[in-house]
Scaffold this motif. Structure first.
Motif, PDB file in Angstrom:
ATOM      1  N   HIS A 140      36.053  39.604  46.231  1.00 39.70           N
ATOM      2  CA  HIS A 140      36.746  38.328  46.034  1.00 39.70           C
ATOM      3  C   HIS A 140      38.175  38.655  45.635  1.00 39.70           C
ATOM      4  CE1 HIS A 140      37.791  34.284  44.724  1.00 39.70           C
ATOM      5  NE2 HIS A 140      38.108  34.765  43.529  1.00 39.70           N
ATOM      6  N   CYS A 173      34.302  41.770  42.153  1.00 43.84           N
ATOM      7  CA  CYS A 173      33.064  41.827  42.917  1.00 43.84           C
ATOM      8  C   CYS A 173      32.610  40.397  43.189  1.00 43.84           C
ATOM      9  CB  CYS A 173      31.999  42.591  42.126  1.00 43.84           C
ATOM     10  SG  CYS A 173      30.363  42.563  42.898  1.00 43.84           S
ATOM     11  N   SER A 214      31.473  43.782  48.059  1.00 40.23           N
ATOM     12  CA  SER A 214      31.880  42.471  48.551  1.00 40.23           C
ATOM     13  C   SER A 214      33.022  42.013  47.662  1.00 40.23           C
ATOM     14  CB  SER A 214      30.717  41.476  48.500  1.00 40.23           C
ATOM     15  OG  SER A 214      31.110  40.212  48.990  1.00 40.23           O
ATOM     16  N   LEU A 270      35.127  44.636  56.319  1.00 41.42           N
ATOM     17  CA  LEU A 270      33.776  44.106  56.087  1.00 41.42           C
ATOM     18  C   LEU A 270      33.671  42.665  56.571  1.00 41.42           C
ATOM     19  CD1 LEU A 270      33.038  45.558  52.537  1.00 41.42           C
ATOM     20  CD2 LEU A 270      31.859  46.150  54.675  1.00 41.42           C
ATOM     21  N   LYS A 271      34.717  41.897  56.396  1.00 44.13           N
ATOM     22  CA  LYS A 271      34.694  40.485  56.774  1.00 44.13           C
ATOM     23  C   LYS A 271      34.810  40.293  58.271  1.00 44.13           C
ATOM     24  CE  LYS A 271      36.973  36.059  55.776  1.00 44.13           C
ATOM     25  NZ  LYS A 271      38.008  35.393  54.924  1.00 44.13           N
ATOM     26  N   ARG A 322      37.989  45.211  52.387  1.00 46.03           N
ATOM     27  CA  ARG A 322      37.609  43.793  52.392  1.00 46.03           C
ATOM     28  C   ARG A 322      37.765  43.190  53.779  1.00 46.03           C
ATOM     29  NH1 ARG A 322      40.816  39.624  52.755  1.00 46.03           N
ATOM     30  NH2 ARG A 322      40.102  37.541  52.094  1.00 46.03           N
ATOM     31  N   CYS A 347      29.763  39.464  43.905  1.00 47.66           N
ATOM     32  CA  CYS A 347      28.392  39.269  43.419  1.00 47.66           C
ATOM     33  C   CYS A 347      28.342  39.069  41.908  1.00 47.66           C
ATOM     34  CB  CYS A 347      27.529  40.456  43.822  1.00 47.66           C
ATOM     35  SG  CYS A 347      27.347  40.671  45.600  1.00 47.66           S
ATOM     36  N   GLU A 365      25.063  46.087  43.937  1.00 54.11           N
ATOM     37  CA  GLU A 365      25.160  45.380  45.213  1.00 54.11           C
ATOM     38  C   GLU A 365      26.191  46.051  46.126  1.00 54.11           C
ATOM     39  OE1 GLU A 365      23.335  42.836  46.308  1.00 54.11           O
ATOM     40  OE2 GLU A 365      22.162  42.927  44.455  1.00 54.11           O
TER      41      GLU A 365
END
Length: 322
Positions: free
Chosen positions: A127, A288, A125, A103-104, A100, A290, A122
């Motif tokens: 959360h 996720c 990503s 990627l951020k 995480r 998404c 997807e």
């Protein structure tokens, strides 16, 4: 990144707390990167060596260490001679928190992988939310206390063998270079706790001034710490975590939780953490971003690419297939 052998845990560090024992087991960048690639389906010596650019001697030392500590198991299957143990599989939340962050803040995964969440199709990503209220967990909205004295003793025990990090700036390398160095882990924690001055960090940790100067320079180069002139005198400086530095909190949190779950002594009093927005005891539930489903290792499809030339690996590794 230091390539020296990892010593056996000392009485000074191993008998203090789960947090210090956690650093004995995974407080090393190479070890964290090996575990990360294991979650990507890597299980052979040469695959790790080629993807990490690690020497044979250092890799053998780290693999032996992870096997001895119970994170990896050896298997009779010559095609997959190493496998994550239940203890190793329990590091998935830590690895996910590392992915995480990369990627951020880096825009890529240092392990050289493309990861897809299979239920929604997807790209990964994350959360990082509270299981009670689903609001984001962050450094600023969490109330926590950790055994700083034990961490200081654990880091001090490694002073001679980890005198310097790699010459590669941390911002160009994996996040494991930041959270996988014991002194950096501890210094970053002190800064996040509000210890701002160089002398204050020395006083609370016992770190040698040359090591602290090196770690602070490395953490600034990585973009996770910034130095500001102090209000009292122009030649004094205070150290603050940047937004990227504060966002290391989920990784640190998951490392602590893993240590508490697997390395705590019987009857050991463990630190408590609370999520301020809802008041619940902190229990992360990564989802996720998404489709909002909980993220599990079995639901990720990982396609490894070469770290050197980005050649696609011919087989996508489905974690659900072992």
């Amino acid at each position: 990144m230091n390539g020296r052998p990892l010593p056996a845990a000392t009485a000074e560090s191993a008998d203090d707390s789960a947090s210090s024992r956690m650093l004995d087991v995974i407080g090393d960048s190479w070890s964290l990167q090996i575990v990360t690639l294991a979650f990507c389906g890597v299980s052979r010596f040469e695959s790790w060596r080629q993807r990490l650019g690690i020497s044979r001697a250092v890799l053998q030392n780290r693999l032996s260490h992870l096997v001895a500590q119970g994170v990896l198991n050896t298997t009779p299957d010559r095609s997959r001679p190493y496998a994550l143990s239940p203890m190793g599989l329990a590091l998935f939340p830590t690895v996910l928190a590392m992915w995480r962050w990369e990627l951020k803040w880096l825009g890529r995964l240092s392990c050289g992988a493309a990861i897809v969440h299979k239920p929604c199709g997807e790209p990964l990503s994350v959360h990082y939310g509270c299981s009670a209220c689903n609001d984001e967990i962050s450094f600023r909205n969490s109330v926590h206390s950790f055994d700083a004295q034990s961490l200081a003793r654990a880091a001090k025990a490694t002073r001679n063998r980890r005198a310097a990090l790699s010459s590669r700036p941390l911002g160009q390398g994996p996040v494991a270079d930041i959270v996988g160095d014991r002194w950096s882990f501890m210094v970053m924690g002190k800064i996040m706790q509000g210890v701002r001055r160089f002398d204050g960090i020395v006083g609370e940790t016992g770190v040698a001034t040359n090591i602290l100067a090196d770690r602070l320079a490395q953490l600034q180069a990585a973009g996770v710490v910034e130095r500001r002139p102090a209000a009292e005198r122009a030649d004094w400086f205070d150290y603050y975590p940047t937004p990227a530095g504060e966002d290391l909190f989920p990784i640190r949190l998951e490392m602590y939780f893993w240590g508490d779950a697997w390395l705590a002594s019987p009857g050991e009093i463990l630190p408590l953490c609370y999520h301020a927005p809802c008041g619940a005891q902190l229990k992360p539930q990564p989802r996720c971003a998404c489709c909002e489903r909980p993220l599990t290792a079995q639901d990720l499809r990982i396609n490894l690419v070469s770290l050197l030339d980005l050649r696609t690996d011919p087989q996508a590794q489905d974690l659900s297939q072992g």
